[in-house]
Design a protein around this motif. Structure first.
Motif, PDB file in Angstrom:
ATOM      1  N   GLU A   3       0.833  -1.203   0.000  1.00 60.31           N
ATOM      2  CA  GLU A   3       0.000   0.000   0.000  1.00 60.31           C
ATOM      3  C   GLU A   3       0.873   1.261   0.000  1.00 60.31           C
ATOM      4  O   GLU A   3       0.604   2.228  -0.708  1.00 60.31           O
ATOM      5  CB  GLU A   3      -0.913  -0.013   1.234  1.00 60.31           C
ATOM      6  CG  GLU A   3      -1.881   1.130   1.290  1.00 60.31           C
ATOM      7  CD  GLU A   3      -3.004   1.022   0.281  1.00 60.31           C
ATOM      8  OE1 GLU A   3      -3.531   2.084  -0.095  1.00 60.31           O
ATOM      9  OE2 GLU A   3      -3.350  -0.095  -0.144  1.00 60.31           O
ATOM     10  N   ILE A   4       1.933   1.236   0.793  1.00 60.85           N
ATOM     11  CA  ILE A   4       2.859   2.375   0.864  1.00 60.85           C
ATOM     12  C   ILE A   4       3.557   2.567  -0.482  1.00 60.85           C
ATOM     13  O   ILE A   4       3.660   3.683  -0.982  1.00 60.85           O
ATOM     14  CB  ILE A   4       3.890   2.170   2.003  1.00 60.85           C
ATOM     15  CG1 ILE A   4       3.192   2.326   3.355  1.00 60.85           C
ATOM     16  CG2 ILE A   4       5.049   3.136   1.883  1.00 60.85           C
ATOM     17  CD1 ILE A   4       4.049   1.989   4.546  1.00 60.85           C
ATOM     18  N   GLU A   5       4.027   1.479  -1.075  1.00 61.30           N
ATOM     19  CA  GLU A   5       4.703   1.575  -2.367  1.00 61.30           C
ATOM     20  C   GLU A   5       3.768   2.114  -3.449  1.00 61.30           C
ATOM     21  O   GLU A   5       4.183   2.906  -4.293  1.00 61.30           O
ATOM     22  CB  GLU A   5       5.285   0.222  -2.768  1.00 61.30           C
ATOM     23  CG  GLU A   5       6.505  -0.151  -1.946  1.00 61.30           C
ATOM     24  CD  GLU A   5       7.151  -1.457  -2.373  1.00 61.30           C
ATOM     25  OE1 GLU A   5       6.552  -2.199  -3.176  1.00 61.30           O
ATOM     26  OE2 GLU A   5       8.263  -1.726  -1.890  1.00 61.30           O
ATOM     27  N   LYS A   6       2.502   1.709  -3.395  1.00 64.01           N
ATOM     28  CA  LYS A   6       1.515   2.198  -4.367  1.00 64.01           C
ATOM     29  C   LYS A   6       1.355   3.715  -4.214  1.00 64.01           C
ATOM     30  O   LYS A   6       1.331   4.456  -5.209  1.00 64.01           O
ATOM     31  CB  LYS A   6       0.177   1.491  -4.148  1.00 64.01           C
ATOM     32  CG  LYS A   6      -0.904   1.919  -5.105  1.00 64.01           C
ATOM     33  CD  LYS A   6      -2.196   1.147  -4.854  1.00 64.01           C
ATOM     34  CE  LYS A   6      -3.227   1.579  -5.866  1.00 64.01           C
ATOM     35  NZ  LYS A   6      -4.448   2.032  -5.283  1.00 64.01           N
ATOM     36  N   LYS A   7       1.258   4.185  -2.980  1.00 65.51           N
ATOM     37  CA  LYS A   7       1.120   5.612  -2.698  1.00 65.51           C
ATOM     38  C   LYS A   7       2.338   6.392  -3.206  1.00 65.51           C
ATOM     39  O   LYS A   7       2.202   7.461  -3.804  1.00 65.51           O
ATOM     40  CB  LYS A   7       0.967   5.775  -1.178  1.00 65.51           C
ATOM     41  CG  LYS A   7       0.625   7.138  -0.707  1.00 65.51           C
ATOM     42  CD  LYS A   7       0.411   7.086   0.819  1.00 65.51           C
ATOM     43  CE  LYS A   7       0.267   8.452   1.399  1.00 65.51           C
ATOM     44  NZ  LYS A   7       0.128   8.439   2.841  1.00 65.51           N
ATOM     45  N   SER A  34       4.499  15.788  -0.596  1.00 64.77           N
ATOM     46  CA  SER A  34       3.149  15.347  -0.948  1.00 64.77           C
ATOM     47  C   SER A  34       2.792  14.041  -0.251  1.00 64.77           C
ATOM     48  O   SER A  34       1.624  13.699  -0.131  1.00 64.77           O
ATOM     49  CB  SER A  34       3.003  15.197  -2.466  1.00 64.77           C
ATOM     50  OG  SER A  34       3.614  14.010  -2.932  1.00 64.77           O
ATOM     51  N   LEU A  35       3.805  13.333   0.230  1.00 61.66           N
ATOM     52  CA  LEU A  35       3.586  12.083   0.959  1.00 61.66           C
ATOM     53  C   LEU A  35       3.496  12.310   2.474  1.00 61.66           C
ATOM     54  O   LEU A  35       3.527  11.374   3.249  1.00 61.66           O
ATOM     55  CB  LEU A  35       4.700  11.086   0.620  1.00 61.66           C
ATOM     56  CG  LEU A  35       4.652  10.577  -0.821  1.00 61.66           C
ATOM     57  CD1 LEU A  35       5.969   9.933  -1.213  1.00 61.66           C
ATOM     58  CD2 LEU A  35       3.493   9.606  -1.005  1.00 61.66           C
ATOM     59  N   LYS A  75      11.279   3.230   3.128  1.00 61.77           N
ATOM     60  CA  LYS A  75      11.912   3.163   4.453  1.00 61.77           C
ATOM     61  C   LYS A  75      11.604   4.424   5.257  1.00 61.77           C
ATOM     62  O   LYS A  75      11.309   4.348   6.454  1.00 61.77           O
ATOM     63  CB  LYS A  75      13.423   2.958   4.313  1.00 61.77           C
ATOM     64  CG  LYS A  75      14.142   2.791   5.648  1.00 61.77           C
ATOM     65  CD  LYS A  75      15.582   2.388   5.452  1.00 61.77           C
ATOM     66  CE  LYS A  75      16.386   2.199   6.699  1.00 61.77           C
ATOM     67  NZ  LYS A  75      15.792   2.349   7.987  1.00 61.77           N
ATOM     68  N   VAL A  76      11.636   5.574   4.619  1.00 63.67           N
ATOM     69  CA  VAL A  76      11.322   6.841   5.297  1.00 63.67           C
ATOM     70  C   VAL A  76       9.906   6.796   5.874  1.00 63.67           C
ATOM     71  O   VAL A  76       9.673   7.162   7.026  1.00 63.67           O
ATOM     72  CB  VAL A  76      11.480   8.037   4.333  1.00 63.67           C
ATOM     73  CG1 VAL A  76      10.785   9.282   4.859  1.00 63.67           C
ATOM     74  CG2 VAL A  76      12.952   8.325   4.086  1.00 63.67           C
ATOM     75  N   LEU A  77       8.958   6.331   5.066  1.00 63.01           N
ATOM     76  CA  LEU A  77       7.572   6.279   5.533  1.00 63.01           C
ATOM     77  C   LEU A  77       7.376   5.237   6.627  1.00 63.01           C
ATOM     78  O   LEU A  77       6.680   5.488   7.614  1.00 63.01           O
ATOM     79  CB  LEU A  77       6.626   6.022   4.367  1.00 63.01           C
ATOM     80  CG  LEU A  77       6.475   7.174   3.370  1.00 63.01           C
ATOM     81  CD1 LEU A  77       5.568   6.778   2.223  1.00 63.01           C
ATOM     82  CD2 LEU A  77       5.951   8.422   4.051  1.00 63.01           C
TER      83      LEU A  77
END
Length: 117
Positions: A3-7, A34-35, A75-77
């Motif tokens: 889900e994170i990678e998609k975002k 923007s993230l 990784k940051v997210l």
């Protein structure tokens, strides 16, 4: 993680003007913000250094490839590396721009503030 990678991919694609999985290095700050991440300029430079460490020097200063950006941004997210801006700080900034104290900023004024001032 999917889900994170998609975002991240969706945010990246907004700035991928030629649809070739690359963006101008100058757009990375906008993508990161923007993230929901708000790194300082120094933190942003460190972030870029992690993304481009394996790239050729000249190429890396101009373009960022999704395949290099994705794992670093993921990784940051996941680590919540950069704190979001606090609401009271945003409200104070908004109030400073709302000169007539009417509770809103016109689109024209916002464009002017973001591009001219």
């Amino acid at each position: 993680v999917a889900e994170i990678e998609k975002k991240i991919k969706e945010a990246f694609e907004v700035f991928d003007r030629e649809s070739n999985k690359t963006v101008d290095a100058r757009d990375i700050g906008c993508i990161v913000r923007s993230l929901g991440c708000f790194p300082s300029e120094a933190e942003l430079r460190e972030f870029l250094a992690k993304v481009v460490e394996e790239e050729e020097e000249e190429e890396a200063t101009r373009f960022i490839h999704l395949e290099k950006f994705l794992p670093v941004m993921t990784k940051v997210l996941l680590d919540k590396s950069y704190w979001p801006i606090q609401e009271d700080v945003l409200l104070h900034a908004f109030e400073a721009l709302d000169e007539n104290k009417c509770g809103y900023i016109t689109k024209e004024d916002l464009v002017k503030y973001l591009t001219e001032e």
